[in-house]
Design a protein around this motif. Sequence first.
Motif, short mmCIF file in Angstrom:
data_model
loop_
_atom_site.label_atom_id
_atom_site.label_comp_id
_atom_site.label_asym_id
_atom_site.label_seq_id
_atom_site.Cartn_x
_atom_site.Cartn_y
_atom_site.Cartn_z
N SER A 175 0.82 -1.22 0.00
CA SER A 175 0.00 0.00 0.00
C SER A 175 0.85 1.26 0.00
O SER A 175 0.36 2.35 -0.35
CB SER A 175 -0.92 0.02 1.23
N LEU A 176 2.12 1.15 0.38
CA LEU A 176 2.97 2.33 0.49
C LEU A 176 3.20 3.01 -0.85
O LEU A 176 3.51 4.20 -0.89
CB LEU A 176 4.31 1.95 1.13
N PHE A 177 3.04 2.28 -1.93
CA PHE A 177 3.18 2.89 -3.25
C PHE A 177 2.17 4.02 -3.42
O PHE A 177 2.53 5.13 -3.84
CB PHE A 177 3.00 1.84 -4.35
N PHE A 178 0.91 3.75 -3.10
CA PHE A 178 -0.13 4.77 -3.26
C PHE A 178 0.05 5.91 -2.25
O PHE A 178 -0.20 7.07 -2.57
CB PHE A 178 -1.52 4.14 -3.11
N VAL A 179 0.49 5.55 -1.04
CA VAL A 179 0.74 6.58 -0.03
C VAL A 179 1.85 7.53 -0.51
O VAL A 179 1.75 8.75 -0.36
CB VAL A 179 1.14 5.94 1.31
N ALA A 180 2.88 6.96 -1.12
CA ALA A 180 4.04 7.75 -1.54
C ALA A 180 3.71 8.70 -2.68
O ALA A 180 4.20 9.84 -2.72
CB ALA A 180 5.19 6.83 -1.94
N ILE A 181 2.87 8.27 -3.63
CA ILE A 181 2.63 9.10 -4.81
C ILE A 181 1.46 10.06 -4.63
O ILE A 181 1.34 11.04 -5.38
CB ILE A 181 2.39 8.25 -6.08
N ILE A 224 -0.68 16.87 -11.18
CA ILE A 224 -0.65 16.35 -12.55
C ILE A 224 -1.98 15.78 -13.04
O ILE A 224 -2.09 15.43 -14.21
CB ILE A 224 0.44 15.27 -12.70
N THR A 225 -2.97 15.67 -12.15
CA THR A 225 -4.23 15.07 -12.56
C THR A 225 -5.41 15.71 -11.83
O THR A 225 -5.23 16.28 -10.75
CB THR A 225 -4.23 13.54 -12.28
N SER A 226 -6.58 15.59 -12.43
CA SER A 226 -7.81 16.02 -11.76
C SER A 226 -8.40 14.92 -10.89
O SER A 226 -9.46 15.10 -10.31
CB SER A 226 -8.84 16.45 -12.81
N PRO A 241 -6.77 13.17 -8.11
CA PRO A 241 -5.95 12.74 -6.96
C PRO A 241 -6.78 11.93 -5.96
O PRO A 241 -6.24 11.09 -5.24
CB PRO A 241 -5.48 14.06 -6.35
N GLN A 242 -8.09 12.17 -5.95
CA GLN A 242 -8.96 11.42 -5.04
C GLN A 242 -8.95 9.92 -5.35
O GLN A 242 -9.17 9.10 -4.44
CB GLN A 242 -10.40 11.95 -5.12
N ALA A 243 -8.70 9.55 -6.61
CA ALA A 243 -8.64 8.13 -6.95
C ALA A 243 -7.43 7.46 -6.31
O ALA A 243 -7.50 6.32 -5.83
CB ALA A 243 -8.59 7.96 -8.47
N VAL A 244 -6.30 8.17 -6.27
CA VAL A 244 -5.11 7.63 -5.62
C VAL A 244 -5.31 7.58 -4.11
O VAL A 244 -4.91 6.61 -3.45
CB VAL A 244 -3.87 8.45 -6.00
N LEU A 245 -5.93 8.61 -3.56
CA LEU A 245 -6.27 8.59 -2.14
C LEU A 245 -7.17 7.40 -1.84
O LEU A 245 -6.98 6.70 -0.83
CB LEU A 245 -6.97 9.88 -1.74
N GLY A 246 -8.14 7.15 -2.71
CA GLY A 246 -9.03 6.02 -2.53
C GLY A 246 -8.29 4.70 -2.52
O GLY A 246 -8.56 3.81 -1.69
N ALA A 247 -7.35 4.54 -3.45
CA ALA A 247 -6.57 3.30 -3.51
C ALA A 247 -5.80 3.07 -2.21
O ALA A 247 -5.64 1.92 -1.77
CB ALA A 247 -5.60 3.35 -4.69
N ALA A 248 -5.33 4.16 -1.58
CA ALA A 248 -4.59 4.04 -0.32
C ALA A 248 -5.54 3.83 0.87
O ALA A 248 -5.35 2.91 1.67
CB ALA A 248 -3.75 5.29 -0.10
N PHE A 249 -6.57 4.67 0.98
CA PHE A 249 -7.47 4.61 2.13
C PHE A 249 -8.31 3.34 2.14
O PHE A 249 -8.71 2.86 3.21
CB PHE A 249 -8.38 5.84 2.16
N ALA A 250 -8.59 2.78 0.98
CA ALA A 250 -9.44 1.59 0.90
C ALA A 250 -8.66 0.30 1.10
O ALA A 250 -9.25 -0.78 1.13
CB ALA A 250 -10.15 1.55 -0.46
N ARG A 306 -13.23 20.18 -8.67
CA ARG A 306 -13.06 21.13 -9.78
C ARG A 306 -13.48 20.49 -11.10
O ARG A 306 -14.10 21.14 -11.94
CB ARG A 306 -11.59 21.56 -9.87
N LEU A 307 -13.14 19.24 -11.29
CA LEU A 307 -13.46 18.55 -12.54
C LEU A 307 -14.97 18.45 -12.76
O LEU A 307 -15.46 18.73 -13.86
CB LEU A 307 -12.86 17.14 -12.52
N PHE A 308 -15.70 18.09 -11.73
CA PHE A 308 -17.15 17.92 -11.86
C PHE A 308 -17.87 19.27 -11.97
O PHE A 308 -18.89 19.38 -12.63
CB PHE A 308 -17.72 17.13 -10.68
#
Length: 325
Positions: free
Chosen positions: A157-163, A170-172, A174-183, A237-239
């Motif tokens: 899981s540290l991969f997602f935490v680190a990035i 770089i992306t709209s 970031p919540q998806a990466v947070l989700g991958a870590a928090f979930a 912002r994206l939505f």
Amino acid sequence: MRQNKDLGGPFARSLSDSAQTLPDSVAGQFVFRIAPKSWRPFLQLARIDRPIGWWLLTLPCWWSSALASVSQGRPLHGGDLLLFLVGAIAMRGAGSTYNDLVDREIDAKVERTRQRPLPSGRVSVKAAQIFLAAQCLVGLAVLLSFNAFAIKLGFSSLFFVAIYPFMKRITSWPQAVLGAAFAWGGLMGWAAAFGSLALAPAFLYFGAIFWTIGYDTIYALQDIEDDLLAGIGSTARLFGSRVQAGVASLYALAVICVEAGFLSVGAGWPTQMGLAGFALHLAWQVKSVDPDDRAGALGLFRSNRDAGLILFGSLCADVFRLSIQ
């Protein structure tokens, strides 16, 4: 930013500065009342003043562990549940400290975050790094209490935490990466019980990812204007004006995935009732979303603790149902 070097060490700060209350803190917490004032900036770095973070990190772990108990037809893994709570508090603090170290210059430009300990100068970079290492050691001690498979999975899981802190640049999404870590806890509870994975925790994991993206989109509504000025991306912002539809879609996917996980282990009527309550809570959030209401967005975000506890409570009830059959 110039750091305060007085009182002879990197951990020393003036009492008046350390008493700073942040905009989204929860006032009157017991730990803040009993802790020395000089500790308060570090408690803020670890987000102890914002307990919703570790609740949202703990809950997928508890869901997964309880789902494993339903599948096994065995009592709850009480020791695992306690370890997940301790680990979530430690790693939420470590992740937040790391995030603040990376984002300290951006945080100084955002109204809601400019008074955090690092951008305000109440904690030095060196002190934050030492504090980060200490929290990671607590998390490591918890992780090493599990089986070998769960330990390897936890390290992954540290991969997602680190990035994650860099994704907003770089992306709209970031919540998806947070989700991958928090979930990630959606996998960990099952792995701790079985020493392997299966479809049920995989479905639960994806459900928790969509849930996280949804609630963090609501949270990000507080910062849209500042994020625009700082050039930071977010799903809020994206939505834009379609934020209700966006969050509704994410929450619908969350419910579908969680249901698939429940069905794959043959979970009973208590879990179905709990999932219905969870879905109704998420629907209420969607109906209540107002992009112009920052305080309301924070309240809706925090209410996800209750949504998650509804689901966990239903899994506990199903475990009890199986124990008396």
